[in-house]
Design a protein around this motif. Sequence first.
Motif: not given
Length: 399
Positions: A154-160, A256-273
């Motif tokens: 139904v839904h997928c997500a991911g990010g850099y 087909r009706g699925e949704t996807i959320t992707i996120t760019l997150d590269t300029t704040l302190p954080r762990s890799y994922s």
Amino acid sequence: MKEKVIIGMIGLGARGASLLEMIVRNAKDVEVAAVCDLYEDRREAAADLVEKAGGKRPVAVARYEDVLALADIDAVVIGASWAAHLDIAIAAMEAGKYVASEVGGAYSVQECWKLVETYERTKTPVMLMENCCYGREELMVLNMVKQGVFGEIVHCAGGYHHDLRGEIAGGEENRHYRLNEYIHRNCENYPTHEIGPIARVLDINRGNRMISLVSVASKASGMKDYIKREKGGEHTLANVEFAQGDIVTTVIRCARGETITITLDTTLPRSYSRGFTVRGTRGMYMEDNQSIFIDGQHDECHFDWKGQWGNAESYYEQYDHPIWKKFVEDGVKGGHGGMDWLVFEDFFDCAKNGKPTPIDVYDMAVWMSISALSEESIALGGHPVAFPDFTNGKWTTRR
């Protein structure tokens, strides 16, 4: 079938140089005949590397056109800056050379169309070298999806999610193109690490397609704060206004009706994922805590999930993808946990045997177009923007 593939390496910055080193160490049936970079020190170091590894010293040139003019070159590997990827790929297809292109985003929909139209006219294969499609967990989850373990997706997500502040701030000293990108553009500039595995799960271009997206960007504060603290208020970049928002969120709708959320997150302190997440009617996978939840098996744990963190490894025995089963048996090699070698092994096999590439021109156009489309959506205040159908309707029958 060729006995060996003769390649030219174009672009020899940090990524290009690391790929070249991996190729000369591991590819027994590949000869590097030419290396190319605008900077002389880089191309000479690359030629030295190939020669020291036991190969014939390659031709070292500044212009990629000189590589494409070499008759004995079968294929080119493009590791140059983002802005150059599509121009070089198009020129290489015109020259009849198999193309392996490093990842990045497109600057316009028009250049994506030109890529597709060049392929359809020349029939020269091109492959986007998205290594994350070859990650062990990404392929295991794909295997589980195809076997119905998660039910209907139904839904997928991911990010850099990758703290790149040091790399961006050092762009002038290190001759790295990301600095200029972050000063002038505001978009989902690096979409393919997350969208590649998701596109495989959702059959994009092979029975399904992305039809529209909405992108929004936060304010840009991370780089200015970092530069002032780390480099001082007198640094040349201290008062630069960066256009690139710290967090860019993009939501994509599929045919087909699925949704996807992707996120760019590269300029704040954080762990890799990469935040790879798959949600279905019978279960889910979450990369951030490397866990799998199956309906009917884990219900009693859903309020106390911490004890199940890391349980994805327990599914290897049953669902590990055949590619990885063989890879583990033969010995894992190459960068990024082995992903780099697997994607190149596939490409070299295609070039050697004259086969179509598994991540093809239509995938490359769709995935890379997200950058240009998100830039438009952000500029319009989060307005929906339609995806072109780069397959011209063939997505309904391609498999």
